[in-house]
Write a protein that holds these residues in place. Structure first.
Motif, mmCIF file in Angstrom:
data_model
loop_
_atom_site.group_PDB
_atom_site.id
_atom_site.type_symbol
_atom_site.label_atom_id
_atom_site.label_comp_id
_atom_site.label_asym_id
_atom_site.label_seq_id
_atom_site.Cartn_x
_atom_site.Cartn_y
_atom_site.Cartn_z
ATOM 1 N N ALA A 133 0.829 -1.207 0.000
ATOM 2 C CA ALA A 133 0.000 0.000 0.000
ATOM 3 C C ALA A 133 0.859 1.250 0.000
ATOM 4 O O ALA A 133 0.584 2.212 -0.712
ATOM 5 C CB ALA A 133 -0.936 -0.003 1.206
ATOM 6 N N ARG A 134 1.927 1.254 0.813
ATOM 7 C CA ARG A 134 2.825 2.420 0.842
ATOM 8 C C ARG A 134 3.499 2.613 -0.509
ATOM 9 O O ARG A 134 3.632 3.732 -0.997
ATOM 10 C CB ARG A 134 3.865 2.273 1.948
ATOM 11 N N ALA A 135 3.908 1.522 -1.138
ATOM 12 C CA ALA A 135 4.561 1.615 -2.444
ATOM 13 C C ALA A 135 3.598 2.152 -3.492
ATOM 14 O O ALA A 135 3.953 3.017 -4.288
ATOM 15 C CB ALA A 135 5.086 0.242 -2.867
ATOM 16 N N LEU A 136 2.381 1.655 -3.469
ATOM 17 C CA LEU A 136 1.398 2.099 -4.456
ATOM 18 C C LEU A 136 0.951 3.532 -4.234
ATOM 19 O O LEU A 136 0.579 4.229 -5.165
ATOM 20 C CB LEU A 136 0.193 1.168 -4.447
ATOM 21 N N SER A 137 1.013 4.004 -3.010
ATOM 22 C CA SER A 137 0.582 5.371 -2.737
ATOM 23 C C SER A 137 1.720 6.369 -2.859
ATOM 24 O O SER A 137 1.535 7.551 -2.652
ATOM 25 C CB SER A 137 -0.043 5.458 -1.343
ATOM 26 N N GLY A 138 2.911 5.898 -3.189
ATOM 27 C CA GLY A 138 4.035 6.811 -3.400
ATOM 28 C C GLY A 138 4.726 7.235 -2.136
ATOM 29 O O GLY A 138 5.475 8.201 -2.134
ATOM 30 N N LEU A 139 4.534 6.506 -1.049
ATOM 31 C CA LEU A 139 5.156 6.879 0.212
ATOM 32 C C LEU A 139 6.505 6.210 0.442
ATOM 33 O O LEU A 139 7.137 6.431 1.450
ATOM 34 C CB LEU A 139 4.225 6.534 1.384
ATOM 35 N N VAL A 140 6.958 5.404 -0.498
ATOM 36 C CA VAL A 140 8.246 4.748 -0.374
ATOM 37 C C VAL A 140 9.335 5.775 -0.647
ATOM 38 O O VAL A 140 9.214 6.615 -1.527
ATOM 39 C CB VAL A 140 8.344 3.566 -1.360
ATOM 40 N N ASP A 141 10.409 5.702 0.097
ATOM 41 C CA ASP A 141 11.526 6.630 -0.059
ATOM 42 C C ASP A 141 12.174 6.440 -1.424
ATOM 43 O O ASP A 141 12.718 5.381 -1.715
ATOM 44 C CB ASP A 141 12.545 6.389 1.057
ATOM 45 N N ASP A 142 12.123 7.461 -2.271
ATOM 46 C CA ASP A 142 12.679 7.375 -3.619
ATOM 47 C C ASP A 142 14.196 7.280 -3.633
ATOM 48 O O ASP A 142 14.785 6.860 -4.616
ATOM 49 C CB ASP A 142 12.264 8.591 -4.450
ATOM 50 N N SER A 143 14.864 7.666 -2.553
ATOM 51 C CA SER A 143 16.322 7.648 -2.542
ATOM 52 C C SER A 143 16.863 6.227 -2.616
ATOM 53 O O SER A 143 18.014 6.027 -2.969
ATOM 54 C CB SER A 143 16.849 8.353 -1.294
ATOM 55 N N ALA A 144 16.054 5.232 -2.298
ATOM 56 C CA ALA A 144 16.495 3.844 -2.360
ATOM 57 C C ALA A 144 16.418 3.290 -3.773
ATOM 58 O O ALA A 144 16.951 2.224 -4.043
ATOM 59 C CB ALA A 144 15.646 2.989 -1.425
ATOM 60 N N ASN A 145 15.776 3.988 -4.691
ATOM 61 C CA ASN A 145 15.612 3.523 -6.064
ATOM 62 C C ASN A 145 16.618 4.209 -6.980
ATOM 63 O O ASN A 145 16.706 5.430 -6.999
ATOM 64 C CB ASN A 145 14.193 3.807 -6.560
ATOM 65 N N PRO A 146 17.351 3.441 -7.772
ATOM 66 C CA PRO A 146 18.315 4.058 -8.690
ATOM 67 C C PRO A 146 17.600 4.739 -9.849
ATOM 68 O O PRO A 146 16.460 4.409 -10.157
ATOM 69 C CB PRO A 146 19.129 2.865 -9.188
ATOM 70 N N PRO A 147 18.276 5.697 -10.514
ATOM 71 C CA PRO A 147 17.685 6.326 -11.691
ATOM 72 C C PRO A 147 17.490 5.292 -12.805
ATOM 73 O O PRO A 147 18.135 4.249 -12.821
ATOM 74 C CB PRO A 147 18.728 7.369 -12.109
ATOM 75 N N ALA A 148 16.619 5.606 -13.735
ATOM 76 C CA ALA A 148 16.374 4.727 -14.881
ATOM 77 C C ALA A 148 17.593 4.718 -15.792
ATOM 78 O O ALA A 148 18.411 5.644 -15.780
ATOM 79 C CB ALA A 148 15.154 5.217 -15.642
ATOM 80 N N ASP A 149 17.702 3.668 -16.609
ATOM 81 C CA ASP A 149 18.835 3.607 -17.526
ATOM 82 C C ASP A 149 18.685 4.664 -18.616
ATOM 83 O O ASP A 149 17.577 5.066 -18.967
ATOM 84 C CB ASP A 149 18.979 2.206 -18.126
ATOM 85 N N ALA A 150 19.813 5.097 -19.131
ATOM 86 C CA ALA A 150 19.850 6.217 -20.076
ATOM 87 C C ALA A 150 19.053 5.944 -21.345
ATOM 88 O O ALA A 150 18.382 6.840 -21.865
ATOM 89 C CB ALA A 150 21.291 6.555 -20.427
ATOM 90 N N ARG A 151 19.083 4.722 -21.849
ATOM 91 C CA ARG A 151 18.371 4.411 -23.087
ATOM 92 C C ARG A 151 16.862 4.566 -22.910
ATOM 93 O O ARG A 151 16.181 5.137 -23.760
ATOM 94 C CB ARG A 151 18.681 3.000 -23.554
ATOM 95 N N THR A 152 16.354 4.093 -21.783
ATOM 96 C CA THR A 152 14.919 4.218 -21.505
ATOM 97 C C THR A 152 14.517 5.676 -21.379
ATOM 98 O O THR A 152 13.514 6.115 -21.932
ATOM 99 C CB THR A 152 14.560 3.454 -20.217
ATOM 100 N N VAL A 153 15.325 6.440 -20.644
ATOM 101 C CA VAL A 153 15.039 7.863 -20.455
ATOM 102 C C VAL A 153 15.058 8.587 -21.795
ATOM 103 O O VAL A 153 14.171 9.383 -22.095
ATOM 104 C CB VAL A 153 16.037 8.494 -19.465
ATOM 105 N N ARG A 154 16.041 8.301 -22.621
ATOM 106 C CA ARG A 154 16.139 8.950 -23.927
ATOM 107 C C ARG A 154 14.917 8.620 -24.784
ATOM 108 O O ARG A 154 14.344 9.497 -25.435
ATOM 109 C CB ARG A 154 17.419 8.522 -24.652
ATOM 110 N N ARG A 155 14.477 7.369 -24.776
ATOM 111 C CA ARG A 155 13.299 6.979 -25.561
ATOM 112 C C ARG A 155 12.042 7.688 -25.078
ATOM 113 O O ARG A 155 11.232 8.146 -25.877
ATOM 114 C CB ARG A 155 13.106 5.473 -25.500
ATOM 115 N N LEU A 156 11.894 7.779 -23.758
ATOM 116 C CA LEU A 156 10.725 8.482 -23.216
ATOM 117 C C LEU A 156 10.757 9.955 -23.603
ATOM 118 O O LEU A 156 9.746 10.515 -24.035
ATOM 119 C CB LEU A 156 10.672 8.335 -21.694
ATOM 120 N N LEU A 157 11.908 10.584 -23.442
ATOM 121 C CA LEU A 157 12.019 12.009 -23.784
ATOM 122 C C LEU A 157 11.789 12.233 -25.274
ATOM 123 O O LEU A 157 11.129 13.200 -25.666
ATOM 124 C CB LEU A 157 13.378 12.554 -23.354
#
Length: 88
Positions: A11-35
């Motif tokens: 429930a905490r994860a789905l509601s966005g209450l999980v600490d984002d600092s524990a999650n690494p950034p997305a890989d560059a290829r995925t980010v580039r494709r999204l952008l």
């Protein structure tokens, strides 16, 4: 882990209450494709240019513009892309 602890964590994860600092950034290829799909100029695709593009997207989306494609930024990219495609 008990069932109630597991459900609470989900429930905490789905509601966005999980600490984002524990999650690494997305890989560059995925980010580039999204952008690219969002028509945000990624320049030459180098890490500094990609970071600047992420910052521009973050500013447009009302997020803190730190240039890091963390979980909230990537989530907002996907949401924005879905909205854009639905509006077309």
């Amino acid at each position: 882990m008990t069932v109630s602890t597991t459900i609470g964590a989900m429930a905490r994860a789905l509601s966005g209450l999980v600490d984002d600092s524990a999650n690494p950034p997305a890989d560059a290829r995925t980010v580039r494709r999204l952008l690219d799909a969002l028509r945000v100029n990624t320049g030459d695709g180098s890490p500094p240019a990609l970071s600047r593009a992420v910052s521009r997207f973050q500013a447009m989306a009302g997020l803190p513009a730190d240039g890091v494609a963390g979980p909230r930024t990537v989530h907002m990219m996907v949401v924005t892309l879905r909205r854009t495609r639905l509006a077309a």
